[in-house]
Write an enzyme that holds these catalytic residues in place. Structure first.
Site, PDB file in Angstrom:
ATOM      1  N   MET A  39     -32.864 -30.561  14.304  1.00 46.90           N
ATOM      2  CA  MET A  39     -31.865 -31.150  12.899  1.00 46.90           C
ATOM      3  C   MET A  39     -32.478 -31.309  11.640  1.00 46.90           C
ATOM      4  SD  MET A  39     -31.634 -34.634  14.989  1.00 46.90           S
ATOM      5  CE  MET A  39     -30.430 -35.675  14.468  1.00 46.90           C
ATOM      6  N   THR A  68     -32.312 -33.375   6.435  1.00 48.83           N
ATOM      7  CA  THR A  68     -32.972 -34.218   4.862  1.00 48.83           C
ATOM      8  C   THR A  68     -33.617 -33.507   3.634  1.00 48.83           C
ATOM      9  OG1 THR A  68     -32.841 -36.015   6.578  1.00 48.83           O
ATOM     10  CG2 THR A  68     -34.451 -35.828   4.741  1.00 48.83           C
ATOM     11  N   ARG A 104     -17.166 -48.419   9.204  1.00 49.62           N
ATOM     12  CA  ARG A 104     -17.324 -47.844   9.853  1.00 49.62           C
ATOM     13  C   ARG A 104     -16.520 -48.275  11.829  1.00 49.62           C
ATOM     14  NH1 ARG A 104     -16.919 -42.199   9.526  1.00 49.62           N
ATOM     15  NH2 ARG A 104     -16.682 -41.038  10.951  1.00 49.62           N
ATOM     16  N   GLN A 163     -50.152 -59.966  19.768  1.00 53.14           N
ATOM     17  CA  GLN A 163     -50.447 -60.846  19.527  1.00 53.14           C
ATOM     18  C   GLN A 163     -51.375 -61.870  20.530  1.00 53.14           C
ATOM     19  OE1 GLN A 163     -50.747 -62.402  16.398  1.00 53.14           O
ATOM     20  NE2 GLN A 163     -51.685 -64.295  17.254  1.00 53.14           N
ATOM     21  N   ASP A 204     -22.610 -49.234   8.702  1.00 47.82           N
ATOM     22  CA  ASP A 204     -22.302 -48.150  10.138  1.00 47.82           C
ATOM     23  C   ASP A 204     -21.225 -49.562  10.768  1.00 47.82           C
ATOM     24  OD1 ASP A 204     -21.462 -45.558  11.111  1.00 47.82           O
ATOM     25  OD2 ASP A 204     -22.887 -46.037  12.886  1.00 47.82           O
ATOM     26  N   GLU A 209     -33.337 -40.515  11.355  1.00 48.05           N
ATOM     27  CA  GLU A 209     -32.182 -40.928  12.411  1.00 48.05           C
ATOM     28  C   GLU A 209     -31.440 -42.537  11.321  1.00 48.05           C
ATOM     29  OE1 GLU A 209     -30.888 -39.223  13.246  1.00 48.05           O
ATOM     30  OE2 GLU A 209     -31.991 -37.642  14.359  1.00 48.05           O
ATOM     31  N   THR A 223     -20.942 -35.187   1.604  1.00 50.87           N
ATOM     32  CA  THR A 223     -21.233 -34.423   2.672  1.00 50.87           C
ATOM     33  C   THR A 223     -20.004 -33.536   3.255  1.00 50.87           C
ATOM     34  OG1 THR A 223     -19.961 -36.529   3.667  1.00 50.87           O
ATOM     35  CG2 THR A 223     -22.330 -36.472   3.533  1.00 50.87           C
ATOM     36  N   THR A 233     -31.237 -45.383   8.177  1.00 47.28           N
ATOM     37  CA  THR A 233     -32.294 -46.573   8.309  1.00 47.28           C
ATOM     38  C   THR A 233     -31.668 -47.424   8.701  1.00 47.28           C
ATOM     39  OG1 THR A 233     -31.124 -47.345   6.351  1.00 47.28           O
ATOM     40  CG2 THR A 233     -33.772 -45.953   6.359  1.00 47.28           C
TER      41      THR A 233
HETATM   42  C1  ST9 Z   1     -34.322 -37.970  11.642  1.00 43.53           C
HETATM   43  C2  ST9 Z   1     -35.154 -36.476  12.911  1.00 43.53           C
HETATM   44  O1  ST9 Z   1     -34.467 -38.719  11.454  1.00 43.53           O
HETATM   45  C3  ST9 Z   1     -35.350 -37.864  13.635  1.00 43.53           C
HETATM   46  C4  ST9 Z   1     -35.918 -37.534  14.509  1.00 43.53           C
HETATM   47  C5  ST9 Z   1     -35.400 -37.478  15.804  1.00 43.53           C
HETATM   48  C6  ST9 Z   1     -35.137 -36.516  17.053  1.00 43.53           C
HETATM   49  C7  ST9 Z   1     -34.135 -36.257  18.226  1.00 43.53           C
HETATM   50  C8  ST9 Z   1     -34.602 -35.340  19.312  1.00 43.53           C
HETATM   51  C9  ST9 Z   1     -34.523 -35.787  20.303  1.00 43.53           C
HETATM   52  C10 ST9 Z   1     -35.198 -35.453  21.458  1.00 43.53           C
HETATM   53  C11 ST9 Z   1     -34.808 -35.186  22.959  1.00 43.53           C
HETATM   54  C12 ST9 Z   1     -35.187 -34.770  23.764  1.00 43.53           C
HETATM   55  C13 ST9 Z   1     -34.570 -34.638  25.283  1.00 43.53           C
HETATM   56  C14 ST9 Z   1     -34.746 -33.562  26.477  1.00 43.53           C
HETATM   57  C15 ST9 Z   1     -34.562 -34.729  27.859  1.00 43.53           C
HETATM   58  C16 ST9 Z   1     -35.684 -34.993  28.474  1.00 43.53           C
HETATM   59  C17 ST9 Z   1     -35.289 -35.962  30.036  1.00 43.53           C
HETATM   60  C18 ST9 Z   1     -36.832 -36.465  31.125  1.00 43.53           C
HETATM   61  N1  ST9 Z   1     -20.473 -41.464  13.604  1.00 43.53           N
HETATM   62  O2  ST9 Z   1     -19.193 -41.937   5.634  1.00 43.53           O
HETATM   63  P1  ST9 Z   1     -18.962 -40.587   5.573  1.00 43.53           P
HETATM   64  C19 ST9 Z   1     -19.713 -37.906   9.563  1.00 43.53           C
HETATM   65  S1  ST9 Z   1     -32.754 -36.153  10.634  1.00 43.53           S
HETATM   66  C20 ST9 Z   1     -20.354 -40.389  13.379  1.00 43.53           C
HETATM   67  O3  ST9 Z   1     -17.825 -40.697   4.837  1.00 43.53           O
HETATM   68  P2  ST9 Z   1     -20.805 -40.495   3.691  1.00 43.53           P
HETATM   69  C21 ST9 Z   1     -18.056 -37.739  10.115  1.00 43.53           C
HETATM   70  O4  ST9 Z   1     -18.138 -36.852   9.965  1.00 43.53           O
HETATM   71  C22 ST9 Z   1     -32.705 -37.511   9.841  1.00 43.53           C
HETATM   72  N2  ST9 Z   1     -19.416 -39.212  12.472  1.00 43.53           N
HETATM   73  O5  ST9 Z   1     -20.326 -40.183   4.885  1.00 43.53           O
HETATM   74  C23 ST9 Z   1     -17.434 -39.053   8.991  1.00 43.53           C
HETATM   75  O6  ST9 Z   1     -16.348 -37.822   8.538  1.00 43.53           O
HETATM   76  P3  ST9 Z   1     -14.794 -39.349   8.828  1.00 43.53           P
HETATM   77  C24 ST9 Z   1     -31.137 -38.458  10.147  1.00 43.53           C
HETATM   78  C25 ST9 Z   1     -20.057 -40.099  11.132  1.00 43.53           C
HETATM   79  O7  ST9 Z   1     -20.773 -41.226   2.778  1.00 43.53           O
HETATM   80  C26 ST9 Z   1     -18.605 -37.856   8.004  1.00 43.53           C
HETATM   81  O8  ST9 Z   1     -20.055 -38.167   8.757  1.00 43.53           O
HETATM   82  N3  ST9 Z   1     -30.529 -38.913   8.709  1.00 43.53           N
HETATM   83  C27 ST9 Z   1     -20.943 -41.239  11.435  1.00 43.53           C
HETATM   84  O9  ST9 Z   1     -20.784 -39.035   2.738  1.00 43.53           O
HETATM   85  C28 ST9 Z   1     -18.717 -38.636   6.672  1.00 43.53           C
HETATM   86  O10 ST9 Z   1     -18.347 -40.147   6.730  1.00 43.53           O
HETATM   87  C29 ST9 Z   1     -29.142 -39.652   9.222  1.00 43.53           C
HETATM   88  O11 ST9 Z   1     -28.899 -40.243   9.304  1.00 43.53           O
HETATM   89  C30 ST9 Z   1     -20.973 -41.751  12.410  1.00 43.53           C
HETATM   90  N4  ST9 Z   1     -21.541 -43.254  12.725  1.00 43.53           N
HETATM   91  O12 ST9 Z   1     -22.355 -39.720   3.906  1.00 43.53           O
HETATM   92  C31 ST9 Z   1     -28.582 -39.985   8.449  1.00 43.53           C
HETATM   93  N5  ST9 Z   1     -21.194 -41.520  10.621  1.00 43.53           N
HETATM   94  O13 ST9 Z   1     -15.125 -40.346   8.061  1.00 43.53           O
HETATM   95  C32 ST9 Z   1     -28.245 -41.686   7.495  1.00 43.53           C
HETATM   96  C33 ST9 Z   1     -20.667 -40.659   9.262  1.00 43.53           C
HETATM   97  O14 ST9 Z   1     -13.702 -37.948   8.351  1.00 43.53           O
HETATM   98  N6  ST9 Z   1     -27.476 -41.321   5.935  1.00 43.53           N
HETATM   99  N7  ST9 Z   1     -20.308 -39.327   9.653  1.00 43.53           N
HETATM  100  O15 ST9 Z   1     -15.065 -38.825  10.151  1.00 43.53           O
HETATM  101  C34 ST9 Z   1     -26.081 -41.941   7.088  1.00 43.53           C
HETATM  102  O16 ST9 Z   1     -25.587 -41.958   7.980  1.00 43.53           O
HETATM  103  C35 ST9 Z   1     -24.741 -41.916   6.217  1.00 43.53           C
HETATM  104  O17 ST9 Z   1     -24.114 -43.281   6.408  1.00 43.53           O
HETATM  105  C36 ST9 Z   1     -24.244 -40.699   5.914  1.00 43.53           C
HETATM  106  C37 ST9 Z   1     -23.417 -41.430   4.546  1.00 43.53           C
HETATM  107  C38 ST9 Z   1     -24.964 -39.457   5.988  1.00 43.53           C
HETATM  108  C39 ST9 Z   1     -23.322 -40.127   7.046  1.00 43.53           C
END
Ligand code: ST9
Length: 615
Positions: free
Chosen positions: A162, A165, A464, A424, A460, A451, A227, A453
């Site tokens: 994904m 960043t 939200r 500890q 959020d 994902e 965004t 902070t």
């Molecule tokens: C990262 C990678 O950190 C980490 C590694 C992870 C690896 C995962 C891999 C997993 C592997 C698993 C394998 C499984 C296999 C199975 C095996 C089993 C045995 N919810 O508030 P607005 C959307 S990556 C939903 O105005 P701003 C929504 O569309 C980096 N949607 O935002 C919204 O529109 P509307 C991670 C949400 O002020 C639109 O965004 N980086 C949500 O423009 C705009 O919203 C981050 O996480 C939500 N909660 O931007 C970034 N929030 O409102 C962190 C927003 O119309 N920063 N939307 O619905 C943020 O989250 C900020 O709040 C921001 C703000 C960027 C969203």
């Protein structure tokens, strides 16, 4: 004996005795996974996790993947390749993936239980499994060709990333400057530099699919600021034939750096450069410019993964500490401290060690319950989507949305804090690499950071998931907690704990009310909003503690009833522990919420006016 100590008994307890997974398995959308099949998967995964997957945990930390800047490639250690092949061969990844991709529709509560076991044993290894999950999301979001691509991702066991960043766009994803230029053939040329990309480059899998947010240039109705101007592109490492999966030319996306990190070293964290000598070509996901909403489908799943990872690590940290405390002989019983010749005792006999272990146990088991409670709402979402009219889809989605930042934010913060207590318990030995806890702490710190902070999770949660949702999910949750406060059977010994839970609920509600008042007042006086911002993280942690306290009491009710019904001998200690930990948390942690409420109520915005030099 490997480092990983699982708690399969507690997982089973949550699934079958607390959250009723047995009633959902083998039914409706989950017809193909009955309880016996689920138990088989749990036992097999547990055996793998405590065996081969755990065996290389420390080795992979000491001998992490190696980056070659000349070829811009990463060589992963053989031990990772071997453990990964074993995990993939076990086929647990099929659960929860679309049937068209060879998956099996399964309840989320089961898949997150399995995930806990793998994440606890070897979290870095788990992250390389992202291709199946992201392939599944691409399958649901993509156009016909991307559906074929998704099939290749899953069938060929490719990796995925994904890619949000950038060096100057971390929490603020909307500040991203990576551009997408439309080619004549309808594909896009991506140009820019992305940072902190998990699994961005490695030689574990033959191909990697990057899901990239970039801003289209010169495309009508797309590419605006923030965004909302971001679109999502599928950009493979190697071009390939979507029909056959046959690999073609190298695409122009390269790892231009791999970070040296505090922990989770086996998981590569890459700077990825798109474009340059070779163009980086991608396709617009689903042929629509709706990137941030599409990417949030990945983010929501990844936030649950990160919370589960943290909780899984705390669980094994606590169990390692508990076992050490049973073995380690040091000091005399406190009542004989003046007798210099008194027998030395195991440290588990010392009051301070018991206090610390109960603290660790309460968060470890309480957070698992919060995680599986959340997953139970995800089960219901799947049932509603499959046509079960007894389930209100919107209400379930709202509840899942409300709980996700708590699983991720409170889960990661409390796990890291509690792991320090686990260390500890070992005394000075905990600081050594002879035991796994120092690695647990290093590997777990990232969970509060990536994902989103903890600060982002707090914002959020309040703005939200509460305000924008008009507090609907919160009211429903409060209603469920109130049922426990008012419920119970006479003489089950938990009346005092229900009263404490009721007070905690009032404290949290009053705190939310305060934040709500300030938010409302900010419409007239914008700076009132600072008071909200000063308290969203404390509120997130309060919500976590309230949920833990509530679910531990619910568990204690079930355990108490089982004991009264003559539980089998091998279960009696388990149930006694459930009752004890619920009582301990209610008496020793829930009252702290009253002080937290006071701290919130006392808030003024003075520190926002403090000159920078005063810090
Ligand atoms: C990262 C990678 O950190 C980490 C590694 C992870 C690896 C995962 C891999 C997993 C592997 C698993 C394998 C499984 C296999 C199975 C095996 C089993 C045995 N919810 O508030 P607005 C959307 S990556 C939903 O105005 P701003 C929504 O569309 C980096 N949607 O935002 C919204 O529109 P509307 C991670 C949400 O002020 C639109 O965004 N980086 C949500 O423009 C705009 O919203 C981050 O996480 C939500 N909660 O931007 C970034 N929030 O409102 C962190 C927003 O119309 N920063 N939307 O619905 C943020 O989250 C900020 O709040 C921001 C703000 C960027 C969203």
């Amino acid at each position: 004996m490997g480092h990983y100590k699982s708690n399969l008994r507690d997982i089973e307890f949550n699934l079958f005795e607390v959250f009723g997974a047995g009633e959902r398995l083998g039914q409706g959308p989950f017809a193909d996974v009955d309880r016996a099949t689920a138990m088989d998967f749990l036992r097999q995964t547990d055996s793998l996790a405590t065996g081969e997957l755990a065996d290389c945990f420390a080795e992979l930390d000491r001998n992490p993947p190696v980056y070659d800047p000349e070829s811009r490639t990463v060589a992963v250690p053989d031990a990772l390749k071997s453990a990964f092949a074993t995990l993939h061969g076990q086929e647990g990844w099929r659960l929860g993936i679309a049937e068209e991709l060879g998956g099996i529709t399964a309840p989320a509560s089961l898949t997150w239980s399995l995930a806990e076991l793998v994440l606890g044993a070897n979290p870095g290894l788990f992250f390389y499994m992202g291709g199946t999950g992201m392939g599944n999301i691409l399958y649901h979001l993509g156009n016909d060709e991307q559906k074929l691509m998704a099939r290749q991702m899953v069938e060929q066991n490719w990796g995925a990333t994904m890619v949000l960043t950038e060096p100057d766009a971390g929490s603020d994803v909307g500040a991203g400057t990576t551009r997408a230029y439309l080619n004549e053939d309808g594909t896009y040329r991506i140009e820019g530099v992305k940072r902190f990309i998990t699994s961005g480059e490695h030689d574990l899998q033959d191909n990697i699919m990057h899901l990239v947010l970039a801003r289209p240039v010169g495309v009508p109705d797309a590419g605006g600021p923030g965004t909302r101007g971001l679109s999502l592109f599928a950009v493979p490492k190697y071009h390939f034939d979507p029909e056959t999966g046959a690999l073609g030319d190298r695409n122009g996306v390269f790892a231009t750096n791999v970070e040296q990190k505090m922990g989770l070293k086996v998981s590569t964290t890459c700077e990825m450069s798109f474009g340059g000598e070779t163009p980086a070509i991608g396709t617009l996901v689903g042929d629509v410019h709706d990137g941030i909403a599409q990417m949030f489908q990945v983010i929501e799943w990844a936030r649950m993964t990160v919370g589960t990872k943290a909780i899984a690590t705390l669980s094994t940290g606590y169990l390692n500490a508990r076992d050490y405390a049973k073995d380690r002989i040091q000091g005399a019983d406190l009542t004989q401290m003046l007798d210099k010749e008194a027998d030395r005792v195991e440290i588990l006999a010392h009051p301070d060690v018991r206090r610390s272990l109960l603290l660790q146990k309460s968060y470890s088991e309480g957070l698992r319950a919060v995680m599986l409670y959340t997953a139970t709402w995800q089960d219901k979402i799947a049932m509603a989507r499959a046509g079960d009219t007894t389930v209100d889809l919107q209400a379930c989605e709202d509840m899942n949305d409300l709980l996700l930042p708590i699983v991720k934010g409170a889960g990661s913060e409390r796990s890291y804090e509690m792991l320090a207590h686990s260390l500890q318990t070992f005394g000075g030995s905990g600081y050594l690499q002879d035991y796994p806890i120092e690695q647990y702490l290093r590997d777990a710190k990232i969970d509060t950071l990536y994902e989103g902070t903890t600060a982002i999770q707090g914002l959020d949660l309040f703005f939200r998931k509460m305000v924008r949702n008009q507090f609907k999910a919160l009211f429903q949750l409060a209603g469920e907690i109130t049922e426990t406060v008012k419920g119970g059977t006479d003489g089950d010994g938990l009346a005092a704990e229900r009263i404490l839970l009721g007070t905690a609920l009032e404290d949290v509600q009053a705190s939310i009310g305060k934040l709500g008042e300030w938010a409302l007042a900010s419409q007239e006086t914008p700076k009132e909003l600072y008071k909200v911002g000063l308290n969203t993280t404390p509120l997130l942690l309060m919500m976590g503690d309230l949920l833990i306290g509530w679910l531990l009491v619910r568990q204690a009710e079930i355990a108490q009833a089982a004991l009264a019904d003559g539980a089998k001998e091998s279960d009696r200690d388990f149930y006694a522990g459930k009752v004890a930990v619920a009582k301990w948390f209610a008496h020793h942690r829930l009252p702290l919420l009253t002080a937290e409420k006071a701290a919130i109520t006392n808030t003024n915005a003075d520190i926002m006016a403090l000159p920078n030099g005063a810090f």
